[in-house]
Design an enzyme around this catalytic site. Structure first.
Site, PDB file in Angstrom:
ATOM      1  N   CYS A 110      30.275  96.441  42.592  1.00  0.00           N
ATOM      2  CA  CYS A 110      31.294  97.445  43.297  1.00  0.00           C
ATOM      3  C   CYS A 110      31.957  97.856  42.159  1.00  0.00           C
ATOM      4  O   CYS A 110      33.655  98.147  42.538  1.00  0.00           O
ATOM      5  CB  CYS A 110      32.419  95.947  43.778  1.00  0.00           C
ATOM      6  SG  CYS A 110      32.677  94.607  42.599  1.00  0.00           S
ATOM      7  N   CYS A 152      32.223  88.374  39.528  1.00  0.00           N
ATOM      8  CA  CYS A 152      32.899  89.240  39.883  1.00  0.00           C
ATOM      9  C   CYS A 152      33.578  88.779  40.698  1.00  0.00           C
ATOM     10  O   CYS A 152      33.385  87.754  41.720  1.00  0.00           O
ATOM     11  CB  CYS A 152      32.390  90.548  39.859  1.00  0.00           C
ATOM     12  SG  CYS A 152      33.039  91.970  40.823  1.00  0.00           S
ATOM     13  N   ASP A 202      18.130 112.274  19.011  1.00  0.00           N
ATOM     14  CA  ASP A 202      19.741 112.177  19.496  1.00  0.00           C
ATOM     15  C   ASP A 202      20.265 110.839  18.732  1.00  0.00           C
ATOM     16  O   ASP A 202      20.691 109.720  18.508  1.00  0.00           O
ATOM     17  CB  ASP A 202      19.821 111.826  20.886  1.00  0.00           C
ATOM     18  CG  ASP A 202      21.294 112.252  20.853  1.00  0.00           C
ATOM     19  OD1 ASP A 202      22.093 111.704  19.982  1.00  0.00           O
ATOM     20  OD2 ASP A 202      22.230 112.191  21.958  1.00  0.00           O
TER      21      ASP A 202
HETATM   22 ZN   LIG Z   1      31.365  93.548  42.021  1.00  0.00          ZN
END
Ligand SMILES: [Zn+2]
Length: 489
Positions: A209, A228, A354
């Site tokens: 998310c 989360c 790089d």
């Molecule tokens: Zn999440």
């Protein structure tokens, strides 16, 4: 028949390349695959179990550890020990391992696989086990974004039957859980150890998310105990290190109530050891077998390698991305003794062309009084010097010496040990130069009677109270006595 010709062609090319003075670690593989495009299929056919180890940092050490443990338990193994970790490197290991006629039958193939090469390796020779260690920003010019890389790797695994050994502490690695394979989650308990203030430069966002993850405990970078609001979070571990203790002789881990000791130094090796233990348990090694073999393990060249030069212990470590460099610096500054810091940066293909990643290193942490002098070395020495200057390091402390040999000679002129971090193609030459310096010293010392040896080494022991100096003295005296000067005890 095609495979047989491929082996012969590979062996011939390897020999020719050696005669011409190249180390040629992947040339036999390149040639073998030119002759037989499906050369890697034969690894699958002639090996009982195939294990791949992938991830950004630590895969060479982990591969070597697993190979050592399995070999120690009596298994016949094939491995790409030199860290030649692209498909051609695996093919080269096969050429090297094959007898002149037919194939050697191996119990286990233990192969380090570069993240970008994984899809090709999987399609040519699907593994039984895949160890996924971690993902840090690394050589972006070769890989593109980490997210894209992970999706490609996952895609390649969708249709095969493979057991995954996953780092539960890395939210990037946890994304492999979506594949719904059989997973073994490995991680460090929240109070297992204190990683010395590794700075955080990795993004810590939920892959589902995009919200910012919350951490109850961070080990370093994005590794830790995360959660989360959407429900994504660190999975429950199957194998957990409850305690990791660092000592001058290596590290000690308590894993699921059992203690393991290894001579590998540096806290960051905890993950490497933990992965090796987990994988070997999957292959039915017992804890006591693992414990017995682990004590005898050795680190790969240039991984916190120590060299005794001028009576001082120098250190050399490979760096290839900001996370690894920050970990290295933190390890270096575990000791508060006066030191010099050398950063050798090349921009060859194997280093990553790089070099912008050096701006993400927390070099500011190196700006401290105990570092008496800085040396910027390698092909991109001037870029390193500029980065050092922007880290606030006083200009008069910065020396720009592109030649590795001259950098070492310059550092040797001071009376403090040098701590060196180096990119991939600087590593082998540095190991050569430093080993030579070390042997030179030993020869000078041992040419004479034992009195100068003692006076030379005892003084620094009193001055710095370093146990390893005493160890080193005993080791060299022992090697001298038994005529095994250059071997590890
Ligand atoms: Zn999440």
């Amino acid at each position: 028949m095609k495979a047989q010709i491929a082996i012969w062609a590979g062996k011939t090319a390897g020999t020719l390349s050696k005669v011409m003075g190249n180390s040629g670690s992947t040339i036999p593989g390149v040639v073998a695959r030119k002759v037989d495009g499906s050369f890697l299929h034969h690894l699958r056919k002639h090996t009982n179990t195939v294990v791949y180890i992938t991830g950004t940092n630590g895969k060479t050490t982990t591969t070597n550890l697993i190979a050592h443990l399995l070999e120690c338990s009596g298994k016949r193994i094939i491995t790409n020990r030199e860290g030649a970790n692209m498909v051609t490197g695996i093919a080269a290991a096969m050429v090297h391992n094959a007898p002149l006629l037919g194939w050697a039958k191996n119990d286990v193939a233990v192969m380090e696989v570069d993240e970008a090469s994984l899809p090709k390796a999987v399609s040519d020779c699907p593994p039984d086990y895949l160890v996924v260690m971690n993902f840090f920003r690394d050589q972006l010019d070769r890989y593109g974004e980490v997210d894209l890389l992970i999706e490609k790797m996952k895609d390649s695994l969708k249709t095969i039957d493979v057991k995954l050994i996953l780092n539960a502490d890395d939210p990037f690695v946890h994304r492999f859980s979506d594949l719904n394979k059989e997973n073994v989650y490995v991680g460090l308990a929240s109070n297992a150890c204190q990683f010395p203030n590794y700075s955080v430069s990795e993004s810590k966002y939920c892959p589902h998310c995009q919200s910012e993850l919350t951490y109850s405990n961070i080990h370093f970078a994005q590794l830790g105990h995360y959660q989360c609001t959407c429900g994504f979070g660190r999975p429950r571990t199957d194998v957990s290190a409850e305690k990791v203790i660092q000592s001058p002789n290596g590290i000690r881990l308590v894993v699921d109530g059992e203690e393991y000791v290894t001579p590998l130094k540096g806290m960051y090796n905890a993950y490497n050891v933990l992965f090796a233990i987990s994988l070997c348990k999957e292959l039915e090694m017992t804890s006591s077998e693992i414990r017995k073999c682990l004590v005898k393990s050795q680190r790969a060249d240039g991984r916190m390698q120590e060299f005794m030069i001028n009576g001082e212990m120098w250190r050399l470590n490979l760096v290839k991305n900001p996370a690894g460099a920050n970990v290295t610096l933190s390890e270096f500054f575990q000791s508060k003794q006066k030191k010099q810091l050398i950063f050798c940066l090349n921009d060859n293909l194997a280093d990553g062309e790089d070099i912008s990643w050096i701006w993400d290193i927390d070099l500011e942490m190196a700006n401290r009084l105990e570092v008496e002098s800085f040396i910027a070395s390698g092909k991109r020495a001037h870029d390193v010097a500029l980065r050092m200057k922007y880290a606030g390091i006083p200009e008069e402390k910065i020396n720009i010496i592109p030649s590795l040999k001259q950098a070492v000679t310059h550092a040797k002129g001071k009376n403090t040990p040098a701590y060196i971090m180096a990119t991939y193609t600087c590593l082998a030459p540095l190991v050569g130069i430093l080993s030579e310096e070390q042997n030179l010293r030993e020869e000078e010392t041992f040419g004479a009677d034992p009195v100068p040896l003692l006076s030379r080494y005892i003084k620094p022991i009193w001055g710095q109270r370093k146990y390893h100096l005493l160890n080193e003295t005993v080791r060299m005296a022992w090697n001298q006595r038994s005529g095994r000067r250059n071997q590890e005890p």
